[in-house]
Design an enzyme around this catalytic site. Structure first.
Site, PDB file in Angstrom:
ATOM      1  N   LYS A 181       0.886  -1.188   0.000  1.00 11.44           N
ATOM      2  CA  LYS A 181       0.000   0.000   0.000  1.00 11.44           C
ATOM      3  C   LYS A 181       0.918   1.231   0.000  1.00 11.44           C
ATOM      4  O   LYS A 181       1.483   1.596   1.022  1.00 11.44           O
ATOM      5  CB  LYS A 181      -0.886  -0.024   1.257  1.00 11.44           C
ATOM      6  CG  LYS A 181      -2.238   0.629   1.076  1.00 11.44           C
ATOM      7  CD  LYS A 181      -2.194   2.102   0.704  1.00 11.44           C
ATOM      8  CE  LYS A 181      -1.930   2.996   1.892  1.00 11.44           C
ATOM      9  NZ  LYS A 181      -1.660   4.410   1.502  1.00 11.44           N
ATOM     10  N   GLU A 226       8.419  15.472  16.792  1.00 12.78           N
ATOM     11  CA  GLU A 226       8.992  15.411  15.450  1.00 12.78           C
ATOM     12  C   GLU A 226       8.299  16.438  14.560  1.00 12.78           C
ATOM     13  O   GLU A 226       7.085  16.389  14.375  1.00 12.78           O
ATOM     14  CB  GLU A 226       8.780  14.001  14.875  1.00 12.78           C
ATOM     15  CG  GLU A 226       9.370  13.838  13.502  1.00 12.78           C
ATOM     16  CD  GLU A 226       9.043  12.481  12.889  1.00 12.78           C
ATOM     17  OE1 GLU A 226       7.849  12.115  12.852  1.00 12.78           O
ATOM     18  OE2 GLU A 226       9.974  11.800  12.441  1.00 12.78           O
ATOM     19  N   CYS A 246      13.208  10.771   8.711  1.00 13.03           N
ATOM     20  CA  CYS A 246      12.953  10.246  10.060  1.00 13.03           C
ATOM     21  C   CYS A 246      14.208  10.256  10.915  1.00 13.03           C
ATOM     22  O   CYS A 246      14.148  10.471  12.119  1.00 13.03           O
ATOM     23  CB  CYS A 246      12.396   8.836   9.969  1.00 13.03           C
ATOM     24  SG  CYS A 246      13.487   7.698   9.091  1.00 13.03           S
ATOM     25  N   GLU A 284       8.660   0.923  11.778  1.00 17.82           N
ATOM     26  CA  GLU A 284       9.777   1.874  11.748  1.00 17.82           C
ATOM     27  C   GLU A 284       9.151   3.254  11.748  1.00 17.82           C
ATOM     28  O   GLU A 284       8.502   3.656  10.778  1.00 17.82           O
ATOM     29  CB  GLU A 284      10.627   1.628  10.506  1.00 17.82           C
ATOM     30  CG  GLU A 284      11.241   0.240  10.538  1.00 17.82           C
ATOM     31  CD  GLU A 284      12.024  -0.125   9.285  1.00 17.82           C
ATOM     32  OE1 GLU A 284      11.946   0.615   8.296  1.00 17.82           O
ATOM     33  OE2 GLU A 284      12.690  -1.159   9.316  1.00 17.82           O
TER      34      GLU A 284
HETATM   35  P1  NAD Z   1       1.675   8.098   8.144  1.00 21.04           P
HETATM   36  O1  NAD Z   1       1.747   7.258   9.361  1.00 21.04           O
HETATM   37  O2  NAD Z   1       0.653   9.160   8.081  1.00 21.04           O
HETATM   38  O3  NAD Z   1       1.462   7.198   6.833  1.00 21.04           O
HETATM   39  C1  NAD Z   1       2.321   6.134   6.491  1.00 21.04           C
HETATM   40  C2  NAD Z   1       1.547   5.133   5.654  1.00 21.04           C
HETATM   41  O4  NAD Z   1       0.506   4.588   6.449  1.00 21.04           O
HETATM   42  C3  NAD Z   1       0.891   5.729   4.421  1.00 21.04           C
HETATM   43  O5  NAD Z   1       0.980   4.815   3.342  1.00 21.04           O
HETATM   44  C4  NAD Z   1      -0.551   5.867   4.852  1.00 21.04           C
HETATM   45  O6  NAD Z   1      -1.454   5.818   3.779  1.00 21.04           O
HETATM   46  C5  NAD Z   1      -0.717   4.667   5.742  1.00 21.04           C
HETATM   47  N1  NAD Z   1      -1.811   4.774   6.719  1.00 21.04           N
HETATM   48  C6  NAD Z   1      -2.282   5.894   7.309  1.00 21.04           C
HETATM   49  N2  NAD Z   1      -3.294   5.588   8.143  1.00 21.04           N
HETATM   50  C7  NAD Z   1      -3.463   4.244   8.093  1.00 21.04           C
HETATM   51  C8  NAD Z   1      -4.336   3.322   8.733  1.00 21.04           C
HETATM   52  N3  NAD Z   1      -5.262   3.724   9.597  1.00 21.04           N
HETATM   53  N4  NAD Z   1      -4.209   2.009   8.443  1.00 21.04           N
HETATM   54  C9  NAD Z   1      -3.257   1.577   7.589  1.00 21.04           C
HETATM   55  N5  NAD Z   1      -2.414   2.409   6.929  1.00 21.04           N
HETATM   56  C10 NAD Z   1      -2.498   3.731   7.179  1.00 21.04           C
HETATM   57  O7  NAD Z   1       3.131   8.697   7.968  1.00 21.04           O
HETATM   58  P2  NAD Z   1       3.636   9.709   6.854  1.00 21.04           P
HETATM   59  O8  NAD Z   1       3.174  11.074   7.178  1.00 21.04           O
HETATM   60  O9  NAD Z   1       3.332   9.140   5.518  1.00 21.04           O
HETATM   61  O10 NAD Z   1       5.208   9.600   7.060  1.00 21.04           O
HETATM   62  C11 NAD Z   1       5.931  10.377   7.946  1.00 21.04           C
HETATM   63  C12 NAD Z   1       6.295   9.588   9.182  1.00 21.04           C
HETATM   64  O11 NAD Z   1       7.018   8.417   8.813  1.00 21.04           O
HETATM   65  C13 NAD Z   1       7.220  10.365  10.096  1.00 21.04           C
HETATM   66  O12 NAD Z   1       6.842  10.175  11.428  1.00 21.04           O
HETATM   67  C14 NAD Z   1       8.581   9.727   9.822  1.00 21.04           C
HETATM   68  O13 NAD Z   1       9.512   9.878  10.863  1.00 21.04           O
HETATM   69  C15 NAD Z   1       8.203   8.309   9.604  1.00 21.04           C
HETATM   70  N6  NAD Z   1       9.247   7.599   8.874  1.00 21.04           N
HETATM   71  C16 NAD Z   1       9.952   6.640   9.551  1.00 21.04           C
HETATM   72  C17 NAD Z   1      10.984   5.975   8.897  1.00 21.04           C
HETATM   73  C18 NAD Z   1      11.792   4.920   9.596  1.00 21.04           C
HETATM   74  O14 NAD Z   1      12.463   4.142   8.911  1.00 21.04           O
HETATM   75  N7  NAD Z   1      11.780   4.851  10.920  1.00 21.04           N
HETATM   76  C19 NAD Z   1      11.269   6.278   7.554  1.00 21.04           C
HETATM   77  C20 NAD Z   1      10.529   7.260   6.927  1.00 21.04           C
HETATM   78  C21 NAD Z   1       9.508   7.909   7.587  1.00 21.04           C
END
Ligand code: NAD
Length: 490
Positions: A181, A386, A289, A256
């Site tokens: 997804k 963050e 991140c 992650e």
């Molecule tokens: P997000 O949690 O909003 O979304 C991430 C993914 O989850 C997207 O594909 C989204 O469509 C999906 N999603 C959202 N709600 C959902 C639900 N209820 N059920 C299932 N899937 C759902 O995060 P974002 O804004 O896309 O990304 C930014 C965040 O990601 C930041 O906190 C960043 O630090 C983190 N991040 C972490 C790493 C790591 O390796 N630790 C790497 C990159 C980004």
């Protein structure tokens, strides 16, 4: 329903799902805008339960044959997949830039090669999983890494191709079939990835892509009930929601998540190298991140080090990410821009002082100036939450115990950076900072063989190297009593 395509950066891309080896459309669509210039990129299929059910069903049916190939049988498919990614490097880099605003040069020279390596490296590593035996006095233990089944992979927008292939590579190499997804704010390179996998001969149903909104498609996926793994990269809040679904179906989940990593600079550090690396935290407009966003500087060198950081940061040119002189591109969407600007305004209201930046850049709609806040209390929101934008905080310390306490003083534990030329001191501090990765005198060096992940609210579990296979496999011990086979000749 007719299949749909869009042309992004001159590249024609399907805007539909990829399920069971064919494109599947949805009448519901969501609009995808470019953060670079606000241009309309595509109306992308917005999936839900019906598409998720089809995709999981296809993955389930494809599983036995893909699993039965074994690591050696899967290797040629995955090598061709990696080669296909390399062959389309220019397209992937240009599309990723328009889709999420990341720098074109970085995508071409770093991200796309890494995406190919993500597939190839784990395909090779899987070959080493065979034939693991542990001898005990009464029994011989044959340790098997069995493919687990259907894995759901959910990724964020800040590095979609890199982060998705980082999961796809080991999950496929371990013999699983997948439902991906992609992030709705940057869904395009994952669609290209499906085409490349298909061209590499990866059988129908092995890799499925369901496009859509997190709360709809993502929610339907994690609540499907018949998954064997959920691997999620994204925010802590979303992980809390997904974790509840994983718990209901007892599905192993790896997450992650976000970070608020410390960047510790000791008085004995190579200050020029440290200053360049601090300025590098503005990369991807701070939408990283791992970024060391809390700069913690030993008080005795504050003035001289600040001058060096100011100079290094002055070269962080804000502009169009397609331009090779640009160092800081746009934030991803208006919603995210407003979120970042909100953090900045509240920091000012709390009493933080912006030594530079602190407002939108004089360029485009979604570009924000690289910002450094000083006079920051470690308890304030700006030092705790963050931001995921080009915003750093600056604090000083006078003892190792003090900096360790401040470094560990958030709910996160993803990463950390430490600059010191005193090995004993560096290792003492590094060993006491809570983090999945602590870089000493370097940053962002990530060997695929090493564990990666976060502690506390930054995640559950580790991926990378053998840790990826521990997660994506059902590890089984076949424990055989010695001398118990009557048909054994010798
Ligand atoms: P997000 O949690 O909003 O979304 C991430 C993914 O989850 C997207 O594909 C989204 O469509 C999906 N999603 C959202 N709600 C959902 C639900 N209820 N059920 C299932 N899937 C759902 O995060 P974002 O804004 O896309 O990304 C930014 C965040 O990601 C930041 O906190 C960043 O630090 C983190 N991040 C972490 C790493 C790591 O390796 N630790 C790497 C990159 C980004």
């Amino acid at each position: 329903m007719a299949n749909s395509t869009a042309t992004v950066a001159g590249v024609e891309i399907s805007t539909d799902h990829w399920i069971d080896g064919r494109r599947v459309s949805s009448s519901e669509r969501f609009e995808n805008l470019s953060p670079v210039d606000g241009s309309h990129l595509a109306n992308v299929a917005s999936g839900g339960k019906p598409e998720v059910d089809q995709a999981v069903d296809a993955a389930r049916r494809a599983f036995p044959a893909w699993a039965a190939l074994g690591p050696e049988g899967r290797l040629p498919y995955l090598k061709r997949f990696a080669d296909g990614i390399r062959a389309r490097a220019k397209d992937l880099a240009a599309v990723e830039t328009m889709d999420n605003g990341s720098l074109m040069a970085g995508n071409l020279h770093r991200v796309v090669p890494r995406a190919a390596q993500n597939i190839e490296f784990f395909a090779d590593w899987a070959l080493t999983l065979q034939g693991h035996v542990i001898d005990s006095p009464e029994v011989t233990n044959h340790i098997h890494y069995d493919p687990s089944g259907v894995a759901a992979l959910i990724t964020p927008w800040n590095a979609p191709l890199m982060l998705t292939t980082w999961k796809v590579g080991p999950a496929l190499a371990a013999g699983n079939t997948l439902v991906v997804k992609p992030p709705e704010w940057a869904p395009m390179t994952c669609s290209l990835m499906a085409d490349i996998a298909h061209e590499a001969g990866i059988p129908a149903g092995v890799l499925n892509v369901v496009q859509g909104i997190g709360e709809l498609a993502g929610d339907a996926l994690v609540n499907h009930g018949d998954l064997n793994r959920i691997s999620f990269t994204g925010s802590t809040g979303t992980a809390q929601i997904i974790g509840q679904a994983a718990a209901r179906s007892i599905t192993p989940m790896s997450s992650e998540l976000g970070g608020k990593s410390p960047f510790i600079v000791c008085a004995d550090a190579d200050l020029d190298a440290a200053a360049q690396t601090v300025a590098g935290q503005y990369m991807n407009a701070g939408q990283v991140c791992l970024a060391g966003t809390r700069v913690l500087v030993e008080k005795s060198i504050e003035a001289v080090f600040l001058a060096k950081v100011r100079d290094a940061a002055s070269h962080m040119v804000v502009g169009d990410p397609r331009d090779s002189s640009t160092r800081v591109g746009p934030l991803i969407t208006r919603e995210h821009f407003d979120r970042v600007a909100g953090f900045v305004e509240r920091a000012k209201a709390d009493g933080a002082e912006a030594l530079w930046g602190g407002s939108p850049a004089n360029f485009g709609d979604l570009y924000f100036q690289p910002t450094l806040f000083t006079h920051v209390d470690p308890a304030w929101e700006i030092a705790q939450q963050e931001v995921f934008g080009p915003v750093l905080t600056w604090q000083t310390f006078e003892s190792d115990d003090e900096v360790i306490a401040v470094a560990n003083g958030t709910k996160y534990g993803l990463a950390g950076v430490l600059f010191s030329q005193n090995e004993a001191r560096a290792m003492r501090i590094a060993s006491q900072v809570v983090a999945g990765t602590l870089w000493v005198n370097c940053f962002f060096v990530r060997d695929l063989a090493v564990p990666f992940g976060g502690s506390r609210n930054s995640g559950i579990g580790r991926e990378g190297g053998s840790w990826s296979f521990d997660f994506y496999s059902d590890i089984k011990n076949i424990s055989v009593r010695k001398g118990s086979f009557s048909d054994k000749v010798a």
